[in-house]
Design an enzyme around this catalytic site. Structure first.
Site, short mmCIF file in Angstrom:
data_model
loop_
_atom_site.label_atom_id
_atom_site.label_comp_id
_atom_site.label_asym_id
_atom_site.label_seq_id
_atom_site.Cartn_x
_atom_site.Cartn_y
_atom_site.Cartn_z
N GLU A 37 30.05 25.25 31.40
CA GLU A 37 28.67 25.51 30.99
C GLU A 37 28.66 26.66 30.00
O GLU A 37 29.27 27.70 30.24
CB GLU A 37 27.80 25.83 32.20
CG GLU A 37 26.41 26.35 31.88
CD GLU A 37 25.62 25.42 30.97
OE1 GLU A 37 24.97 25.93 30.04
OE2 GLU A 37 25.66 24.18 31.18
N ALA A 39 26.04 28.65 28.88
CA ALA A 39 25.30 29.87 29.20
C ALA A 39 24.31 29.72 30.33
O ALA A 39 24.10 30.65 31.10
CB ALA A 39 24.57 30.38 27.94
N MET A 40 23.66 28.54 30.45
CA MET A 40 22.53 28.40 31.36
C MET A 40 22.98 27.83 32.70
O MET A 40 23.12 26.61 32.84
CB MET A 40 21.45 27.51 30.74
CG MET A 40 20.84 28.07 29.49
SD MET A 40 19.51 27.00 28.90
CE MET A 40 19.13 27.79 27.33
N GLY A 42 22.68 26.17 35.87
CA GLY A 42 21.65 25.31 36.42
C GLY A 42 21.05 24.37 35.39
O GLY A 42 20.34 23.44 35.74
N GLY A 43 21.30 24.63 34.09
CA GLY A 43 20.83 23.73 33.05
C GLY A 43 19.52 24.16 32.41
O GLY A 43 18.88 25.14 32.82
N HIS A 444 -8.72 9.97 53.95
CA HIS A 444 -9.92 10.50 53.30
C HIS A 444 -10.13 11.95 53.75
O HIS A 444 -9.97 12.26 54.94
CB HIS A 444 -11.14 9.66 53.71
CG HIS A 444 -12.45 10.23 53.25
ND1 HIS A 444 -12.91 10.07 51.96
CD2 HIS A 444 -13.37 11.00 53.90
CE1 HIS A 444 -14.08 10.69 51.85
NE2 HIS A 444 -14.38 11.26 53.01
#
Length: 461
Positions: A37, A39-40, A42-43, A444
């Protein structure tokens, strides 16, 4: 390439939703897995997209609720103060917590999590410039590209030089601008326009498109347009930005119709572009499309053997839930199956002060496909729960096949529409007639109960 090549059962380049889920899944099963990855952790979704923006949408919705507090029996000030430092703390707290949780999951899965810049040097092989220095060379028996997309900055004279904001850099604003101009009328532009208008910024949205949300049902797009205007957003559509300049803290935008706008901040929300240009994919035998996306077949296989792609970079619909389904496809196909991306029913929701949720075909698409249709419409004001909460803005619309009574699609605009659309999606997947939702006993008062009312309108035709 002097470093020793390290071999893995699975190499994932890019830690988006599909890639990280697949990497953890394989690592937990005992396979040797490496995930690189840039840099991020977790994406994109967690760091600069879905999660931080929805954290701020929550704040914007709270402002709107306070603004109508007197109608709910509350005594509130006419002026609702918004503190940008507290907003940033709220957003950062949510993001930091999810990043930390992701990192713990990565390490706990047993994968080799590598933070650094990957460059393909051969088939299924990357050289990684490590974030803390040094280099590693990794090779996968199977390799997945999951590098995502980044904000697209269009080629408008002066735009790049002026230091405008993108959907990512905007999240780090230190002050709330008094005036903001947003370029783009898609979901990202609209979410930020509505959000900052709620925070007290004077927002002007400019786009060459003749209407907001060009891919959505025209009738529903007009309804969104009206609700945005009611929320304080000025919309200048059918106009192009010809140039952008900056003098100190003030931006000047010249439009195609001669209009000149001045602003304290400019946000470019003109779509996203794939992160592929610096990956060396040609050395890996991986072809890309004319737009730069990784070219894949319906099984997410690339042009190189044992090499796959998933998520935004593979041209999949740019939603985290679509990327998660890409993971399911890859998991099956890496195990020898033949799961396909064809005919997926993928819902979408734009999160404003209200939800705009959609699944399936619009009326326009259904008619263009030659289908004979019946249209169900219901103003949100007709739903008891909406009336109880005095949150009655919006419209629900469903498209039904006239011959089979099957639901072809639906677009819901209003409170909790993103939650309610799932019920319609489930009915479509189960191939149920619309009468099943018309006659279903639903609690409801809930917003989902509105489905009884929506589909009952077809019985009144």
């Amino acid at each position: 390439m002097n470093a020793r090549v390290e071999d893995f059962d699975l190499l994932v380049v890019g830690g988006g939703k599909a890639g990280k889920t697949l990497a953890m899944d394989h690592a937990r099963s005992g396979r040797r897995v490496a995930m690189v990855e840039r840099a991020m952790i977790g994406g994109t979704c967690i760091n600069v997209a879905c999660i931080p923006t929805k954290a701020l949408v929550t704040s914007a919705r709270a402002v709107r609720t306070l603004e109508r507090g007197r109608s709910l029996g509350l005594v509130v000030d006419d002026d609702v103060p918004v503190d940008v430092d507290l907003l940033r703390q709220h957003k950062t707290g949510v993001v930091d917590g999810m990043v930390a949780a992701n990192l713990q999951q990565f390490l706990g899965s047993g994968m080799d999590f590598v933070l650094g810049e990957a460059l393909f040097v051969a088939e299924r092989t990357v050289e990684v410039a490590l974030a803390d220095g040094g280099t590693r060379v990794l090779r996968g028996a199977e390799t997945v590209v999951n590098t995502g997309t980044r904000p697209r900055v269009p080629d408008i004279p002066g735009l790049a030089e002026a230091g405008v904001l993108t959907s990512e850099t905007l999240l780090e604003l230190q002050t709330l601008p008094a005036r903001m101009t947003i370029i783009g009328a898609g979901p990202i532009g609209l979410e930020f326009a509505d959000m900052f208008a709620a925070f007290g910024t004077e927002v002007t949205l400019v786009a060459p498109a003749q209407r907001v949300l060009p891919r959505e049902d025209p009738e529903m797009a007009r309804a969104v347009h009206g609700m945005l205007q009611a929320g304080g957003v000025t919309l200048l559509l059918g106009r192009e930005v010809r140039s952008v300049s900056r003098d100190g803290g003030e931006f000047t935008l010249r439009l195609s119709d001669g209009t000149v706008l001045t602003s304290d901040a400019v946000l470019v929300a003109a779509g996203r572009t794939p992160v592929t240009e610096d990956l060396g994919l040609d050395r890996a035998g991986v072809a890309t499309t004319a737009e730069g996306f990784v070219a894949v077949d319906e099984y997410l296989a690339t042009t190189a053997p044992n090499t796959w792609a998933a998520g935004d970079v593979a041209g999949s619909p740019q939603f985290t839930h679509a990327s998660l389904d890409d993971y399911r496809i890859l998991k099956t196909n890496l195990a020898g199956g033949r799961r396909s991306t064809r005919d997926r029913l993928i819902p979408r929701t734009t999160f404003l002060s209200f939800d705009l949720a959609h699944v399936g075909l619009t009326e326009e698409e259904a008619r263009a496909a030659g289908r004979q249709v019946r249209i169900a419409r219901l103003p949100v004001a007709a739903i008891p729960r909406a009336r109880a909460g005095r949150d009655t803005g919006g419209l629900w619309k469903a498209v039904v096949d006239a011959g089979t009574d099957r639901i072809l699609g639906a677009t819901l605009l209003g409170d909790s529409a993103g939650e309610t659309i799932t019920t319609i999606q489930l009915a479509m997947l189960a191939d149920l007639p619309y009468t099943s939702l018309r006659d279903m006993i639903i609690t409801h008062p809930t917003m989902t109960e509105g489905l009884n009312l929506l589909f009952a309108t077809l019985s009144e035709d």
